[in-house]
Design a protein around this motif. Sequence first.
Motif, PDB file in Angstrom:
ATOM      1  N   SER A 189      25.735   4.981  16.512  1.00 26.79           N
ATOM      2  CA  SER A 189      25.132   5.655  17.665  1.00 26.79           C
ATOM      3  C   SER A 189      25.076   7.145  17.356  1.00 26.79           C
ATOM      4  N   VAL A 190      23.861   7.722  17.388  1.00 25.80           N
ATOM      5  CA  VAL A 190      23.662   9.124  17.016  1.00 25.80           C
ATOM      6  C   VAL A 190      22.869   9.850  18.092  1.00 25.80           C
ATOM      7  N   PRO A 191      22.954  11.188  18.119  1.00 31.50           N
ATOM      8  CA  PRO A 191      22.105  11.941  19.042  1.00 31.50           C
ATOM      9  C   PRO A 191      20.636  11.681  18.714  1.00 31.50           C
ATOM     10  N   GLY A 192      19.830  11.441  19.731  1.00 30.21           N
ATOM     11  CA  GLY A 192      18.435  11.073  19.503  1.00 30.21           C
ATOM     12  C   GLY A 192      17.456  12.212  19.548  1.00 30.21           C
ATOM     13  N   ASP A 193      17.920  13.419  19.781  1.00 31.72           N
ATOM     14  CA  ASP A 193      16.990  14.533  19.943  1.00 31.72           C
ATOM     15  C   ASP A 193      17.157  15.607  18.870  1.00 31.72           C
ATOM     16  N   VAL A 194      17.591  15.189  17.671  1.00 33.35           N
ATOM     17  CA  VAL A 194      17.772  16.112  16.551  1.00 33.35           C
ATOM     18  C   VAL A 194      17.224  15.464  15.277  1.00 33.35           C
ATOM     19  N   CYS A 195      17.255  16.204  14.181  1.00 32.88           N
ATOM     20  CA  CYS A 195      16.831  15.625  12.911  1.00 32.88           C
ATOM     21  C   CYS A 195      17.891  14.637  12.429  1.00 32.88           C
ATOM     22  N   LEU A 196      17.501  13.764  11.522  1.00 30.80           N
ATOM     23  CA  LEU A 196      18.407  12.732  11.021  1.00 30.80           C
ATOM     24  C   LEU A 196      19.641  13.334  10.362  1.00 30.80           C
ATOM     25  N   ALA A 197      19.481  14.401   9.589  1.00 27.98           N
ATOM     26  CA  ALA A 197      20.635  15.031   8.924  1.00 27.98           C
ATOM     27  C   ALA A 197      21.656  15.509   9.942  1.00 27.98           C
ATOM     28  N   ALA A 198      21.202  16.191  10.980  1.00 26.02           N
ATOM     29  CA  ALA A 198      22.112  16.692  12.015  1.00 26.02           C
ATOM     30  C   ALA A 198      22.765  15.540  12.764  1.00 26.02           C
ATOM     31  N   ALA A 199      22.007  14.489  13.027  1.00 21.98           N
ATOM     32  CA  ALA A 199      22.548  13.327  13.737  1.00 21.98           C
ATOM     33  C   ALA A 199      23.650  12.664  12.924  1.00 21.98           C
ATOM     34  N   LEU A 200      23.441  12.520  11.621  1.00 14.78           N
ATOM     35  CA  LEU A 200      24.466  11.914  10.771  1.00 14.78           C
ATOM     36  C   LEU A 200      25.716  12.781  10.730  1.00 14.78           C
ATOM     37  N   LEU A 201      25.537  14.084  10.561  1.00 14.68           N
ATOM     38  CA  LEU A 201      26.693  14.986  10.541  1.00 14.68           C
ATOM     39  C   LEU A 201      27.447  14.945  11.868  1.00 14.68           C
ATOM     40  N   ALA A 202      26.712  14.966  12.979  1.00 16.02           N
ATOM     41  CA  ALA A 202      27.347  14.942  14.296  1.00 16.02           C
ATOM     42  C   ALA A 202      28.094  13.637  14.542  1.00 16.02           C
ATOM     43  N   SER A 203      27.692  12.587  13.831  1.00 14.38           N
ATOM     44  CA  SER A 203      28.321  11.275  14.011  1.00 14.38           C
ATOM     45  C   SER A 203      29.437  11.010  13.021  1.00 14.38           C
ATOM     46  N   GLY A 204      29.795  12.020  12.226  1.00 14.12           N
ATOM     47  CA  GLY A 204      30.930  11.889  11.322  1.00 14.12           C
ATOM     48  C   GLY A 204      30.601  11.492   9.901  1.00 14.12           C
ATOM     49  N   VAL A 205      29.331  11.321   9.560  1.00 12.21           N
ATOM     50  CA  VAL A 205      28.958  11.002   8.178  1.00 12.21           C
ATOM     51  C   VAL A 205      29.119  12.278   7.359  1.00 12.21           C
ATOM     52  N   ARG A 206      29.971  12.238   6.357  1.00 10.17           N
ATOM     53  CA  ARG A 206      30.292  13.443   5.593  1.00 10.17           C
ATOM     54  C   ARG A 206      29.509  13.604   4.302  1.00 10.17           C
ATOM     55  N   HIS A 207      28.887  12.542   3.819  1.00  7.31           N
ATOM     56  CA  HIS A 207      27.971  12.709   2.690  1.00  7.31           C
ATOM     57  C   HIS A 207      26.867  11.670   2.789  1.00  7.31           C
ATOM     58  N   SER A 208      25.664  12.109   2.397  1.00  7.83           N
ATOM     59  CA  SER A 208      24.497  11.243   2.547  1.00  7.83           C
ATOM     60  C   SER A 208      23.895  10.810   1.217  1.00  7.83           C
ATOM     61  N   ARG A 209      24.364  11.381   0.140  1.00  9.71           N
ATOM     62  CA  ARG A 209      23.859  10.972  -1.181  1.00  9.71           C
ATOM     63  C   ARG A 209      24.920  11.220  -2.235  1.00  9.71           C
ATOM     64  N   GLU A 210      24.667  10.662  -3.423  1.00 12.93           N
ATOM     65  CA  GLU A 210      25.545  10.888  -4.571  1.00 12.93           C
ATOM     66  C   GLU A 210      24.693  11.388  -5.721  1.00 12.93           C
ATOM     67  N   SER A 211      25.194  12.378  -6.437  1.00  7.14           N
ATOM     68  CA  SER A 211      24.470  13.004  -7.527  1.00  7.14           C
ATOM     69  C   SER A 211      24.076  11.989  -8.600  1.00  7.14           C
ATOM     70  N   ALA A 212      22.872  12.134  -9.120  1.00 10.30           N
ATOM     71  CA  ALA A 212      22.404  11.260 -10.196  1.00 10.30           C
ATOM     72  C   ALA A 212      23.138  11.542 -11.497  1.00 10.30           C
ATOM     73  N   VAL A 213      23.658  12.738 -11.664  1.00 10.59           N
ATOM     74  CA  VAL A 213      24.320  13.124 -12.908  1.00 10.59           C
ATOM     75  C   VAL A 213      25.795  12.763 -12.899  1.00 10.59           C
ATOM     76  N   SER A 214      26.512  13.176 -11.862  1.00  8.81           N
ATOM     77  CA  SER A 214      27.961  13.011 -11.870  1.00  8.81           C
ATOM     78  C   SER A 214      28.497  12.034 -10.818  1.00  8.81           C
ATOM     79  N   GLY A 215      27.641  11.603  -9.896  1.00 11.16           N
ATOM     80  CA  GLY A 215      28.098  10.743  -8.813  1.00 11.16           C
ATOM     81  C   GLY A 215      28.790  11.511  -7.696  1.00 11.16           C
ATOM     82  N   ARG A 216      28.787  12.842  -7.785  1.00  8.40           N
ATOM     83  CA  ARG A 216      29.417  13.711  -6.788  1.00  8.40           C
ATOM     84  C   ARG A 216      28.769  13.493  -5.430  1.00  8.40           C
ATOM     85  N   PRO A 217      29.577  13.350  -4.373  1.00  2.72           N
ATOM     86  CA  PRO A 217      29.002  13.216  -3.035  1.00  2.72           C
ATOM     87  C   PRO A 217      28.361  14.527  -2.589  1.00  2.72           C
ATOM     88  N   ALA A 218      27.258  14.422  -1.871  1.00  3.04           N
ATOM     89  CA  ALA A 218      26.558  15.605  -1.360  1.00  3.04           C
ATOM     90  C   ALA A 218      26.183  15.375   0.096  1.00  3.04           C
TER      91      ALA A 218
END
Length: 109
Positions: free
Chosen positions: A27-56
């Motif tokens: 459940s995320v805020p519906g009136d913001v961009c997806l990145a902000a909604a994920l951050l507001a919902s506690g998602v701390r990383h949305s991708r992993e680096s292609a080179v090192s696998g580092r979370p970003a």
Amino acid sequence: MSAESLFRPLAVSQNQVLIEFDGKPLSVPGDVCLAAALLASGVRHSRESAVSGRPAAPYCLMGVCFECLVQVDGQANVQSCLVAVRPGMRVQRQRGAVSLAPNEEGTDE
């Protein structure tokens, strides 16, 4: 000069929508961009680096840095800061490099 932070958390949105993130309902805020909604919902990383696998995670939130890449409804390389949240989105963390399908002439662009 005050040492108090200039950043303040946004008020909790009353407009919550249900999306899927990595196969789980979220459940995320519906009136913001997806990145902000994920951050507001506690998602701390949305991708992993292609080179090192580092979370970003989202960084600039204006489409410049590409740190917020995710897969949305099967489409890879989506900048989550440039996409509005909509109910029912299926979002996945982008893990490493994801190649794009060739264009109609059979070559990559």
